[in-house]
Design an enzyme around this catalytic site. Structure first.
Site, short mmCIF file in Angstrom:
data_model
loop_
_atom_site.label_atom_id
_atom_site.label_comp_id
_atom_site.label_asym_id
_atom_site.label_seq_id
_atom_site.Cartn_x
_atom_site.Cartn_y
_atom_site.Cartn_z
CG ASP A 1 -1.88 1.14 1.28
OD1 ASP A 1 -2.69 1.27 0.34
OD2 ASP A 1 -1.82 1.93 2.23
CG ASN B 1 2.64 -7.47 6.14
OD1 ASN B 1 3.28 -6.58 5.61
ND2 ASN B 1 3.18 -8.63 6.47
CB VAL C 1 5.36 -4.57 3.78
CG1 VAL C 1 5.75 -4.45 2.31
CG2 VAL C 1 6.58 -4.31 4.67
CD GLU C 2 1.44 -8.95 2.75
OE1 GLU C 2 0.41 -9.39 2.22
OE2 GLU C 2 2.17 -9.64 3.50
CG MET C 3 -3.47 -4.95 2.13
SD MET C 3 -4.85 -6.11 2.11
CE MET C 3 -6.20 -5.03 1.62
#
Length: 347
Positions: free
Chosen positions: A104, A144, A146-148
């Site tokens: 994201d 997470n 890094v992810e969302m």
């Protein structure tokens, strides 16, 4: 007058009968071999079910509809750049075809995003198996960093509660709950949707008894796949996904994949030396569509991946013919994406 003598006619007749007998014998042998291969395949693999049920999460149409809405919703990410579909794109067989995925905030994840299709049939989720099922897995990437990148479950619930459509959808999907908008129910809804993401393939038709569903090249590949020993790990309904295995049984995998990252698999979770380089065995369903390969997306070519697996896991230098045959078989595992999985104007 007859042009040919009786003896000549009898000789021709004898040769014809001999050829016919030889053809019949060859046909019988081929039929027997095909039947033997089919029975062996049925004992090792299993055709896809219509749906991957979970006794702990009863699937309903309302849950599926809610899960689908959530799967495509970028509001589940902090800045609104990512949805579940960003890394697990339904239109490209549940992957983004990148070595690692963009989060994201623009950063890259550490591992390759595996396909969401047929994942509900796996014994565990994530490359290190830290989630037991797709329901538990669904909640991981949202939090997470890094992810969302959502900061907390409470923040996710707050954001969903502010959306009138979600207030209604959660109420319909979980009618027995006084406060239906919970993080656990979010996981159940996305899990219910993912349990419908099954892709029946020509190989499934073959396993159900249609022996003509695979062509001769694919059948040769199935034979080579089994004889080489690939079925030690890649078997069952998902053709994998049911166990952990060390990547690099005979040689350090990094020497073959040229991996830049030193990912030690389960060891990063358990901190145990004996878990070094152990990863969940990937499912091979739709593998021809889900490049790049392995946990770090280090290999882009399917033929190369097959050769690497032969050497790293079986200590075999597969011949060009074996590789070509096996790749042909793997193409028969490419299934049809259910039309109900695609995004609609309501999502």
């Amino acid at each position: 007058m007859f042009k040919y003598s009786l003896s000549a006619i009898l000789a021709v007749f004898a040769i014809s009968c001999k050829n016919q007998s030889a053809n019949t014998s060859q046909s019988t042998q081929t039929s027997t071999a095909d039947s033997t291969l089919f029975k062996s395949a049925q004992s090792i693999f299993k055709a896809l079910p219509e749906r991957a049920d979970n006794p702990e999460n009863t699937i309903t149409d309302a849950k599926i509809a809610l899960g689908k809405s959530l799967f495509y919703d970028t509001r589940l990410s902090l800045l609104g750049n990512n949805s579940c579909n960003s890394c697990h794109n339904i239109e490209t067989y549940g992957v983004d075809n990148l070595p690692t995925s963009k989060g994201d905030k623009g950063g890259l994840g550490a591992r390759n995003s595996p396909t969401v299709f047929n994942a509900a049939l796996h014994a565990m989720q994530f490359w290190d198996g830290r989630a037991k099922d797709v329901e538990e897995q669904a909640g991981g990437p949202i939090l997470n960093p890094v992810e969302m990148a959502m900061p907390s479950e409470a923040e996710v619930v707050k954001r969903l509660s502010s959306v009138p459509e979600y207030r209604e959808q959660f109420k319909t999907a979980f009618p027995e709950d006084k406060n239906p908008i919970t993080y656990k129910n979010l996981e159940k809804a996305i899990g219910a949707f993912e349990r419908t993401l099954l892709t029946p393939s020509p190989f499934d038709e073959y396993l159900k008894g249609n022996l003509s569903a695979l062509n001769s090249k694919e059948l040769a590949g199935l034979q080579d796949f089994m004889q080489a020993g690939c079925i030690t790990c890649h078997s069952g309904v998902a053709v994998g996904g049911s166990m952990f295995q060390k990547f690099g049984m005979t040689v350090d995998y990094r020497t073959l994949t040229k991996s830049k990252a030193n990912d030690e698999g389960k060891k990063q979770i358990t901190k145990k030396e004996e878990d070094k380089d152990f990863f969940k065995v990937a499912s091979l369903r739709n593998v021809a569509k889900t490049a790049p390969y392995f946990h770090d997306g280090s290999v882009t070519n399917l033929e190369d991946a097959v050769k690497i697996m032969g050497k790293a896991q079986l200590n075999k230098d597969l011949s060009a013919e074996e590789v070509n045959n096996i790749v042909a078989f793997l193409h028969s595992l490419t299934g049809k994406i259910p039309t109900t999985a695609f995004k609609t104007n309501n999502n």
